[in-house]
Design a protein around this motif. Structure first.
Motif, PDB file in Angstrom:
ATOM      1  N   THR A  14       0.833  -1.197   0.000  1.00 32.84           N
ATOM      2  CA  THR A  14       0.000   0.000   0.000  1.00 32.84           C
ATOM      3  C   THR A  14       0.874   1.255   0.000  1.00 32.84           C
ATOM      4  O   THR A  14       0.610   2.194  -0.744  1.00 32.84           O
ATOM      5  CB  THR A  14      -0.933  -0.004   1.219  1.00 32.84           C
ATOM      6  N   ARG A  18       1.091   4.076  -2.959  1.00 30.55           N
ATOM      7  CA  ARG A  18       0.944   5.516  -2.702  1.00 30.55           C
ATOM      8  C   ARG A  18       2.143   6.278  -3.252  1.00 30.55           C
ATOM      9  O   ARG A  18       1.987   7.358  -3.833  1.00 30.55           O
ATOM     10  CB  ARG A  18       0.786   5.780  -1.206  1.00 30.55           C
ATOM     11  N   LYS A  22       2.030   9.110  -6.143  1.00 28.95           N
ATOM     12  CA  LYS A  22       2.522  10.470  -5.910  1.00 28.95           C
ATOM     13  C   LYS A  22       3.523  10.878  -6.989  1.00 28.95           C
ATOM     14  O   LYS A  22       3.464  11.980  -7.527  1.00 28.95           O
ATOM     15  CB  LYS A  22       3.158  10.561  -4.516  1.00 28.95           C
TER      16      LYS A  22
END
Length: 91
Positions: A14, A18, A22
């Motif tokens: 996870t 992320r 980003k």
């Protein structure tokens, strides 16, 4: 691209997802200078997105931990791999 790699633990996966999201956002216009003609859609722009993520966006316990990582530790390694990949894309 090989910069971010899958981890067996779901928590790390996870965090990995992320981080990739980003960097993707930074590359596609959210990053400093991402819309400049010299960077938009280029390997150089992708390198800039990774560098901005490592130096300014990545979670760290403190500014000094982030700085140490960006210069000497995992962040430096990630930026080096991004540079290596950018060079391969430019060939």
């Amino acid at each position: 691209m090989g910069l971010f790699q899958e981890r067996p633990l779901s928590k790390r996966t996870t965090a990995n997802e992320r981080a990739m999201a980003k960097v993707h956002a930074l590359f596609h216009g959210a990053g400093r200078g991402a819309d400049l003609p010299s960077a938009k859609g280029t390997a150089y722009g992708l390198l800039n997105a990774v560098t901005e993520f490592v130096d300014h966006e990545r979670r760290a316990r403190s500014f000094y931990h982030r700085l140490d990582s960006a210069w000497f530790d995992q962040g430096a390694s990630l930026k080096q791999r991004a540079l290596d990949q950018a060079v391969l894309l430019a060939d």
